[in-house]
Design a protein around this motif. Sequence first.
Motif, PDB file in Angstrom:
ATOM      1  N   GLY A 216       0.776  -1.224   0.000  1.00  0.00           N
ATOM      2  CA  GLY A 216       0.000   0.000   0.000  1.00  0.00           C
ATOM      3  C   GLY A 216       0.808   1.273   0.000  1.00  0.00           C
ATOM      4  O   GLY A 216       0.248   2.368   0.066  1.00  0.00           O
ATOM      5  N   MET A 217       2.139   1.168  -0.100  1.00  0.00           N
ATOM      6  CA  MET A 217       3.013   2.339  -0.077  1.00  0.00           C
ATOM      7  C   MET A 217       3.631   2.545  -1.452  1.00  0.00           C
ATOM      8  O   MET A 217       4.047   1.587  -2.109  1.00  0.00           O
ATOM      9  CB  MET A 217       4.136   2.138   0.939  1.00  0.00           C
ATOM     10  N   VAL A 218       3.669   3.777  -1.925  1.00  0.00           N
ATOM     11  CA  VAL A 218       4.386   4.097  -3.157  1.00  0.00           C
ATOM     12  C   VAL A 218       5.875   3.897  -2.908  1.00  0.00           C
ATOM     13  O   VAL A 218       6.415   4.369  -1.905  1.00  0.00           O
ATOM     14  CB  VAL A 218       4.117   5.544  -3.592  1.00  0.00           C
ATOM     15  N   VAL A 219       6.547   3.154  -3.788  1.00  0.00           N
ATOM     16  CA  VAL A 219       7.966   2.840  -3.589  1.00  0.00           C
ATOM     17  C   VAL A 219       8.783   3.375  -4.762  1.00  0.00           C
ATOM     18  O   VAL A 219       8.289   3.564  -5.862  1.00  0.00           O
ATOM     19  CB  VAL A 219       8.192   1.320  -3.439  1.00  0.00           C
ATOM     20  N   GLU A 220      10.039   3.606  -4.495  1.00  0.00           N
ATOM     21  CA  GLU A 220      10.991   4.041  -5.506  1.00  0.00           C
ATOM     22  C   GLU A 220      12.110   3.017  -5.615  1.00  0.00           C
ATOM     23  O   GLU A 220      12.464   2.364  -4.633  1.00  0.00           O
ATOM     24  CB  GLU A 220      11.562   5.413  -5.134  1.00  0.00           C
ATOM     25  N   PRO A 221      12.669   2.844  -6.812  1.00  0.00           N
ATOM     26  CA  PRO A 221      12.314   3.555  -8.043  1.00  0.00           C
ATOM     27  C   PRO A 221      11.022   3.014  -8.646  1.00  0.00           C
ATOM     28  O   PRO A 221      10.634   1.887  -8.377  1.00  0.00           O
ATOM     29  CB  PRO A 221      13.508   3.260  -8.954  1.00  0.00           C
TER      30      PRO A 221
END
Length: 298
Positions: A216-221
């Motif tokens: 549920g978390m936006v991750v990078e890259p």
Amino acid sequence: MFAPTPIRFAGPGFWKRSLDEFRRQANLALSLQGLHRPSKAFPLIQFDTPDSVERCKIMSDQTNFGGFSKASLTYAPGAKHREDEGRIIGGAGANAAATEGALSAAQEDPPSHAVFKGSISTELPPNRNDVQRSGFAAFRTRDRGLSLWGKLLWDIDPYAYLALRIKSDGRKYFVNIQTESIVPTDIHQHLLPSYTPGHWETVHIPFSAFVRTNYGMVVEPQKEMLRQKVRSIGIGLTDRVPGPFELAVADVYATNRAPVREVGREESGFEFEEAEKTGIMDEVGPRRRKGEPERILI
């Protein structure tokens, strides 16, 4: 003496899947679709029969860790199905006026579809100190199984858009796509657009606009989606707003036909500047700390 292999004892479903996959690959080869941009839509989910909902899995905080949100997915027949039933019941005694009326009503009636329905509760389950947040519901397609050519996956790489025929209640649903990524917990997500809540509409989402998330978390890259190996597609509700919800879905398909109104990355539904906030799925998996490498299952 040779040892038995799993294929020798494969059930009829295995051989049917293998035959269906062979036919699909043969049609692709005969139509030379691999050499040009496909002009026909590629169906992914079609809720056109009563057993179609059985090919999906329901998830909620109630089923995952004892929360109180409820969700169900049920089949609703469309106008054509009811029209066919009317012919069987009425038989030759149905007059022309009644038949014309039925056809007229069929044009206004909805298609066969699935109803994703339930209620969201943010109440925490008792005796679960490890659960800090609650309030979500979702469904996704089940794994399609194995064939002679290995695991059955969707190849949507030749297509530009995901299209969904829906009737929304206006709540903030997300479309989830899971691929055979090296990080199995990665899910590419996008807000499910709805411009006319309460009415049937077809909405399009560019595949390039999906955002990579983990728990549920936006991750990078932001790695590009592995569109050649799509494992499942689903829809979830994680707005944590207590109360009932209802979303009707007729079908989901990949297409190259551009919509009248495109949905860009800026409308993905994620606030990137707030990406460090707690994700909705933290209660079912530990949050990855800043600087910690991603959990990779081999």
